[in-house]
Design a protein around this motif. Structure first.
Motif, PDB file in Angstrom:
ATOM      1  N   VAL A 143       0.824  -1.216   0.000  1.00 44.85           N
ATOM      2  CA  VAL A 143       0.000   0.000   0.000  1.00 44.85           C
ATOM      3  C   VAL A 143       0.854   1.261   0.000  1.00 44.85           C
ATOM      4  CG1 VAL A 143      -1.981  -1.148   1.044  1.00 44.85           C
ATOM      5  CG2 VAL A 143      -0.321  -0.004   2.531  1.00 44.85           C
ATOM      6  N   VAL A 144       2.061   1.187   0.577  1.00 41.61           N
ATOM      7  CA  VAL A 144       2.949   2.351   0.521  1.00 41.61           C
ATOM      8  C   VAL A 144       3.493   2.521  -0.895  1.00 41.61           C
ATOM      9  CG1 VAL A 144       4.993   3.462   1.487  1.00 41.61           C
ATOM     10  CG2 VAL A 144       3.529   2.098   2.969  1.00 41.61           C
ATOM     11  N   LEU A 145       3.838   1.416  -1.557  1.00 40.90           N
ATOM     12  CA  LEU A 145       4.302   1.494  -2.950  1.00 40.90           C
ATOM     13  C   LEU A 145       3.239   2.114  -3.849  1.00 40.90           C
ATOM     14  CD1 LEU A 145       6.089  -1.962  -3.396  1.00 40.90           C
ATOM     15  CD2 LEU A 145       7.161   0.280  -3.698  1.00 40.90           C
ATOM     16  N   ALA A 146       1.994   1.736  -3.619  1.00 41.42           N
ATOM     17  CA  ALA A 146       0.921   2.197  -4.501  1.00 41.42           C
ATOM     18  C   ALA A 146       0.431   3.598  -4.169  1.00 41.42           C
ATOM     19  CB  ALA A 146      -0.252   1.219  -4.439  1.00 41.42           C
ATOM     20  N   ASN A 147       0.454   3.970  -2.888  1.00 38.52           N
ATOM     21  CA  ASN A 147      -0.155   5.232  -2.460  1.00 38.52           C
ATOM     22  C   ASN A 147       0.840   6.301  -2.044  1.00 38.52           C
ATOM     23  OD1 ASN A 147      -3.174   4.582  -2.428  1.00 38.52           O
ATOM     24  ND2 ASN A 147      -2.308   2.864  -1.293  1.00 38.52           N
ATOM     25  N   GLY A 148       2.151   5.915  -1.905  1.00 41.18           N
ATOM     26  CA  GLY A 148       3.171   6.881  -1.548  1.00 41.18           C
ATOM     27  C   GLY A 148       3.189   7.202  -0.068  1.00 41.18           C
ATOM     28  N   GLY A 149       4.074   8.121   0.285  1.00 39.05           N
ATOM     29  CA  GLY A 149       4.181   8.574   1.666  1.00 39.05           C
ATOM     30  C   GLY A 149       5.027   7.661   2.521  1.00 39.05           C
ATOM     31  N   ASP A 150       4.849   7.816   3.828  1.00 34.30           N
ATOM     32  CA  ASP A 150       5.566   7.055   4.839  1.00 34.30           C
ATOM     33  C   ASP A 150       4.558   6.100   5.482  1.00 34.30           C
ATOM     34  OD1 ASP A 150       6.585   6.463   7.628  1.00 34.30           O
ATOM     35  OD2 ASP A 150       8.236   7.743   6.974  1.00 34.30           O
ATOM     36  N   VAL A 151       5.010   4.950   5.908  1.00 35.89           N
ATOM     37  CA  VAL A 151       4.106   4.008   6.551  1.00 35.89           C
ATOM     38  C   VAL A 151       3.411   4.639   7.758  1.00 35.89           C
ATOM     39  CG1 VAL A 151       5.898   2.975   8.026  1.00 35.89           C
ATOM     40  CG2 VAL A 151       3.879   1.636   7.413  1.00 35.89           C
TER      41      VAL A 151
ATOM     42  N   PHE B  62      -8.294   2.136   8.791  1.00 35.18           N
ATOM     43  CA  PHE B  62      -8.959   2.696   7.612  1.00 35.18           C
ATOM     44  C   PHE B  62      -8.347   4.016   7.163  1.00 35.18           C
ATOM     45  CE2 PHE B  62     -11.796  -0.588   8.686  1.00 35.18           C
ATOM     46  CZ  PHE B  62     -12.631  -0.839   7.605  1.00 35.18           C
ATOM     47  N   LEU B  63      -7.024   4.140   7.269  1.00 35.58           N
ATOM     48  CA  LEU B  63      -6.342   5.352   6.825  1.00 35.58           C
ATOM     49  C   LEU B  63      -5.607   5.158   5.499  1.00 35.58           C
ATOM     50  CD1 LEU B  63      -4.929   6.696  10.228  1.00 35.58           C
ATOM     51  CD2 LEU B  63      -7.015   7.377   9.017  1.00 35.58           C
ATOM     52  N   VAL B  64      -5.605   3.947   4.970  1.00 31.74           N
ATOM     53  CA  VAL B  64      -5.002   3.693   3.660  1.00 31.74           C
ATOM     54  C   VAL B  64      -5.971   4.207   2.597  1.00 31.74           C
ATOM     55  CG1 VAL B  64      -4.156   1.945   2.067  1.00 31.74           C
ATOM     56  CG2 VAL B  64      -3.775   1.679   4.537  1.00 31.74           C
ATOM     57  N   PRO B  65      -5.529   5.108   1.702  1.00 33.94           N
ATOM     58  CA  PRO B  65      -6.475   5.781   0.801  1.00 33.94           C
ATOM     59  C   PRO B  65      -6.935   4.961  -0.397  1.00 33.94           C
ATOM     60  CG  PRO B  65      -4.261   6.615   0.451  1.00 33.94           C
ATOM     61  CD  PRO B  65      -4.180   5.701   1.639  1.00 33.94           C
ATOM     62  N   GLY B  66      -6.194   3.900  -0.734  1.00 33.90           N
ATOM     63  CA  GLY B  66      -6.579   3.136  -1.918  1.00 33.90           C
ATOM     64  C   GLY B  66      -5.874   1.793  -1.974  1.00 33.90           C
ATOM     65  N   PRO B  67      -6.198   0.974  -2.986  1.00 29.15           N
ATOM     66  CA  PRO B  67      -5.618  -0.369  -3.087  1.00 29.15           C
ATOM     67  C   PRO B  67      -4.105  -0.340  -3.201  1.00 29.15           C
ATOM     68  CG  PRO B  67      -7.453  -0.077  -4.618  1.00 29.15           C
ATOM     69  CD  PRO B  67      -7.125   1.286  -4.074  1.00 29.15           C
ATOM     70  N   GLY B  68      -3.483  -1.431  -2.781  1.00 32.58           N
ATOM     71  CA  GLY B  68      -2.053  -1.598  -2.931  1.00 32.58           C
ATOM     72  C   GLY B  68      -1.729  -2.470  -4.127  1.00 32.58           C
ATOM     73  N   VAL B  69      -0.456  -2.746  -4.309  1.00 31.90           N
ATOM     74  CA  VAL B  69      -0.019  -3.732  -5.293  1.00 31.90           C
ATOM     75  C   VAL B  69      -0.542  -5.099  -4.820  1.00 31.90           C
ATOM     76  CG1 VAL B  69       1.987  -4.786  -6.402  1.00 31.90           C
ATOM     77  CG2 VAL B  69       2.048  -2.360  -5.749  1.00 31.90           C
ATOM     78  N   PRO B  70      -1.096  -5.919  -5.709  1.00 31.38           N
ATOM     79  CA  PRO B  70      -1.630  -7.216  -5.268  1.00 31.38           C
ATOM     80  C   PRO B  70      -0.574  -8.059  -4.548  1.00 31.38           C
ATOM     81  CG  PRO B  70      -2.322  -6.745  -7.503  1.00 31.38           C
ATOM     82  CD  PRO B  70      -1.321  -5.688  -7.145  1.00 31.38           C
ATOM     83  N   VAL B  71      -1.012  -8.757  -3.498  1.00 31.57           N
ATOM     84  CA  VAL B  71      -0.115  -9.556  -2.664  1.00 31.57           C
ATOM     85  C   VAL B  71      -0.574 -11.007  -2.647  1.00 31.57           C
ATOM     86  CG1 VAL B  71       0.742  -9.919  -0.307  1.00 31.57           C
ATOM     87  CG2 VAL B  71       0.485  -7.589  -1.195  1.00 31.57           C
TER      88      VAL B  71
END
Length: 418
Positions: free
Chosen positions: A121-129, A136-145
């Motif tokens: 989710v950090v790779l996909a949405n940027g920022g710092d962990v 529920f603070l992750v704004p969108g989907p991550g790279v599939p795992v």
């Protein structure tokens, strides 16, 4: 010191059932051979997230070869550390943010799978962990795992939370979001055949504690908004199905592994129980033992599963007055309670059986054996009470004083009934 008050028994009056899960789960001995097909159906550039030990094994080399034979580009991050430090997350993101990775494979224990999930989710949405600490603070989907557990215990293969140790804050912090749910999970018990006794004990105790805490958790009767925006909605019908199945399996399997570590059936049953535990806690959550273990782990550097296993007998006794029917059913599921007998006697029989299972796999009988000193109990209580994400799931209210009462009994090895 006065006895802590017992809150009214919480009941799932809504008849709620809620489950969160990967789109695909493959379980069984040898199923890791399906991994190349599973990964190739998702992406073309796979990043394998593992640790230094796993990356040197024959099994790992076979997986890499299989992925490449399917035409995939394969990259590897093998620096995952125990208890997942934040630095691992940021290093992985820094190394691979520009590499067009389109599928991550978390291969190993809980930290490896947690790293794959939170890094996605950090790779996909940027920022710092740190931007995503909380619910529920992750704004969108991550790279599939794709998750591939190699131990039978954490349940991280199917949970939508990753726990990160932040060294500056000196505490573990959760990143909790449905966006962390794995796309697929491949669960092969053969991976666990070479696990040493200490790792088997730690992960097995973790799975057992997940099952007990999920089945005895507080029922919350959430509102529609809470169901939508809260990760843990309390004890519910679907979580209970998984918890019951896991408790039945793990009761015999863990005890067998204490004397027969090469028993593939026992390994399979334990790993399936750990999967069931992960499914259960994904909506019910863990509770008191996990809240109290975190500061103990920071002080003593004992493995997470060893800590929660050592705490579980004392937390169960504290919770018993609020969960007699559930502990009685646990006694029946473990085959030690007379279904025609007194319900409280059935409940106590179940708790004593769990004590015996923990002892058989070598879990310390008291908190002093973890290296926790009496003068550290106040520190532990101060920090444990702050873990409201976990304490709110406990069936009996956990105040600072009640946590101290548990700690004092646990430190003294007092297994009397509350």
């Amino acid at each position: 010191m006065s006895t802590p008050m017992i809150a009214p028994r919480s009941v799932n009056e809504l008849g709620l059932g809620l489950v969160r899960q990967p789109r695909q789960v493959l379980f069984g001995p040898g199923q890791r051979r399906q991994l190349p097909d599973v990964v190739a159906s998702i992406g073309r550039h796979a990043l394998l997230v593992t640790d230094a030990r796993m990356s040197t094994t024959v099994e790992f080399a076979e997986i890499v070869a299989g992925l490449r034979d399917h035409g995939l580009t394969v990259s590897v991050y093998d620096r995952t550390e125990a208890e997942l430090p934040r630095e691992n997350v940021m290093e992985l993101v820094s190394l691979f943010r520009d590499d067009n990775v389109d599928v991550l494979v978390g291969l190993g224990g809980g930290s490896c799978m947690d790293l794959a999930k939170v890094a996605s989710v950090v790779l996909a949405n940027g920022g710092d962990v740190r931007d995503y600490y909380g619910e529920f603070l992750v704004p969108g989907p991550g790279v599939p795992v794709v998750t591939v557990p190699t131990t039978g215990g954490t349940g991280a293969e199917v949970t939508c939370i990753s726990v990160v140790f932040d060294s500056e804050r000196q505490m573990k912090v959760g990143v909790a979001s449905p966006y962390l749910e794995a796309h697929a999970s491949v669960i092969d018990p053969e991976f666990t055949l070479t696990a040493p006794p200490g790792l088997t004990a730690a992960t097995g105790a973790d799975a057992l504690s997940h099952l007990i805490e999920a089945f005895t958790a507080r029922a919350k009767n959430p509102t529609p908004d809470e169901i939508t925006h809260k990760l843990y909605v309390g004890k519910n019908l679907l979580a209970d199905i998984y918890a019951r199945a896991g408790i039945r399996l793990i009761g015999g399997a863990l005890h067998r592994l204490a004397t027969e570590p090469d028993d593939l059936r026992a390994r399979s049953d334990t790993m399936f129980a750990a999967y069931c535990a992960g499914m259960a806690i994904n909506t019910s959550g863990t509770a008191g033992a996990h809240a109290i273990q975190s500061p103990i782990g920071n002080l003593t550097h004992t493995p997470h599963g060893i800590g929660v296993g050592a705490l579980l007998p004392y937390v169960m006794r504290f919770n018993l007055p609020a969960r007699v029917p559930e502990f009685a059913e646990i006694g029946r599921l473990l085959g030690v309670a007379d279904a025609t007998g007194n319900e409280l006697d059935q409940a106590k029989a179940g708790i004593v059986r769990i004590d015996e299972i923990l002892a058989a796999i070598g879990i310390p009988a008291d908190l002093a054996r973890l290296g926790l000193s009496a003068d550290q109990l106040e520190y532990v209580a101060d920090h444990a009470v702050l873990a409201t994400r976990l304490t709110d799931n406990n069936p009996r209210e956990l105040t600072r004083e009640s946590i101290l009462a548990i700690l004092r009994r646990g430190h003294a090895g007092d297994r009397g009934w509350w």
